[in-house]
Write an enzyme that holds these catalytic residues in place. Structure first.
Site, short mmCIF file in Angstrom:
data_model
loop_
_atom_site.label_atom_id
_atom_site.label_comp_id
_atom_site.label_asym_id
_atom_site.label_seq_id
_atom_site.Cartn_x
_atom_site.Cartn_y
_atom_site.Cartn_z
N LYS A 49 0.78 -1.34 -0.02
CA LYS A 49 0.09 0.00 0.01
C LYS A 49 1.15 1.30 -0.01
O LYS A 49 0.57 2.39 -0.59
CB LYS A 49 -0.99 0.09 1.14
CG LYS A 49 -2.02 -1.06 0.83
CD LYS A 49 -2.88 -1.40 2.50
CE LYS A 49 -3.80 -2.41 2.19
NZ LYS A 49 -4.43 -2.76 3.33
N GLN A 93 -4.81 -1.46 9.84
CA GLN A 93 -4.81 -2.78 9.33
C GLN A 93 -5.32 -3.73 10.37
O GLN A 93 -5.10 -3.79 11.35
CB GLN A 93 -3.34 -3.10 8.92
CG GLN A 93 -3.09 -4.27 8.22
CD GLN A 93 -3.57 -4.30 6.82
OE1 GLN A 93 -3.35 -3.11 6.21
NE2 GLN A 93 -3.98 -5.43 6.46
N ASP A 116 -10.97 2.58 4.58
CA ASP A 116 -11.38 1.15 4.29
C ASP A 116 -12.90 0.89 4.51
O ASP A 116 -13.20 -0.06 4.59
CB ASP A 116 -10.60 0.51 5.82
CG ASP A 116 -9.53 -0.50 4.99
OD1 ASP A 116 -9.57 -0.72 3.92
OD2 ASP A 116 -8.81 -1.08 5.89
#
Ligand SMILES: NC(=O)c1ccc[n+]([C@@H]2O[C@H](COP(=O)([O-])OP(=O)(O)OC[C@H]3O[C@@H](n4cnc5c(N)ncnc54)[C@H](OP(=O)(O)O)[C@@H]3O)[C@@H](O)[C@H]2O)c1
Length: 284
Positions: A49, A93, A116
């Site tokens: 990423k 994450q 997200d």
């Protein structure tokens, strides 16, 4: 006959080039990732990423916290990022260590910086048919279907897996585009009976071979989200032999994975547009 490959790597490269142009136009864009602990797969995802963000000209901030981090400490980091005007997007994450409640952390992220799409506000918007900040993998899947002009309206779509990050949101997006959607999971009776009915089959389980070639309808479109590290290398959830029955199929690697990263960058740009007043509201 072998199926047409849904080339996620090629489409993702084009999307990332477009993102680079948009970033150049918008100016500085900040994307913060937070990684708690040492999970090897998570470390790889974070590295990919960041590499993609750097290439697109996005300022990526890499926050690393120890495995012993408490929920309160993580929430403080999230609050700092929420308040930091140079940060447009925040990604925590997952999975998080057991002492931290994931849902509480997701609730703490500013919904407008939630690249997200896991804040309940954004999940709710999607449920209401008003997609706003949407998880990147489902967005990437829909983009692949659009790119290859695969009809979604009226199609029978079967999604195997009901996670908050892939299965449920992709089912909602497919429904939003008027597919007739079935969601399967670990307690589904006769999984093959369901998958054999699918014009569009999305598999997001995390088990190599959970869908065999015989479970795929002739002429179906197969989206294999799975990423399983085996002795033979990285493999998906669907037996690659299904390519002989499907009309379209994503490869693993090179299908959904690169699309996820491209759409994450797009989400960061989307958030930045809203924060700069270019968009009145980040609904899609
Ligand atoms: N390519 C990418 O960019 C990308 C992005 C995200 C995830 N992934 C990969 O996609 C896979 C799924 O990820 P995830 O985060 O969605 O996983 P997850 O949270 O573990 O969810 C897995 C889902 O599969 C269901 N399931 C488990 N065994 C099953 C079976 N035998 N038959 C039918 N359904 C079954 C589970 O059902 P229950 O709900 O009943 O437990 C659950 O809903 C993983 O391999 C992950 O690495 C790839």
């Amino acid at each position: 006959m072998a199926s047409t490959v849904l080339d996620g790597a090629a489409l993702a490269a084009r999307i990332r080039a477009g993102v680079r142009d948009e970033v150049a136009e918008l100016g500085e864009i900040g994307l913060a990732t937070v990684l708690v602990g040492e999970d090897p797969a998570s470390q790889i995802y974070i590295r990919l990423k960041h590499k993609a963000a750097d290439e697109a000209g996005i300022n990526a901030v890499d926050k690393r916290l120890s495995e012993e981090t408490t929920e309160e400490e993580l929430l403080e980091v999230v609050e700092e990022l929420n308040a930091d005007d140079s940060i447009d997007g925040i990604l925590v994450q997952t999975p998080l260590p057991a002492q931290i409640e994931e849902a509480r952390v997701m609730r703490a992220i500013d919904p407008m910086k939630d690249v997200d799409g896991l804040h309940p506000f954004n999940a709710g918007q999607l449920f209401f048919g008003q997609p706003t900040m949407v998880p990147a993998t489902p967005l990437g899947i829909m983009e692949l279907l659009r790119e290859y002009r695969i009809p979604v309206q009226g199609a029978r779509a079967v999604v195997v897996g009901r996670s908050l990050i892939v299965g449920r949101p992709v089912a909602m997006l497919l429904l939003h585009e008027n597919a007739t959607v079935t969601i399967c999971h670990s307690r589904t009776d006769d999984l093959a009976g369901q998958t054999l009915d699918a014009d569009i089959l999305v598999v997001a389980v995390g088990q190599a071979g959970v869908v065999s070639a015989e479970m795929v309808k002739e002429g179906a479109t197969v989206i294999d989200v799975g990423m399983n590290r085996t002795e033979a290398g990285l493999v998906g959830d669907v037996d690659p032999g299904a390519a002989d029955r499907a009309a379209f199929m994503t490869p693993v690697p090179g299908g959904v994975g690169p699309m996820t990263i491209a759409m994450l960058l797009r989400n960061a740009v989307h958030a930045a547009r809203y924060r700069r007043g270019v968009l009145a509201f980040p609904e899609r």
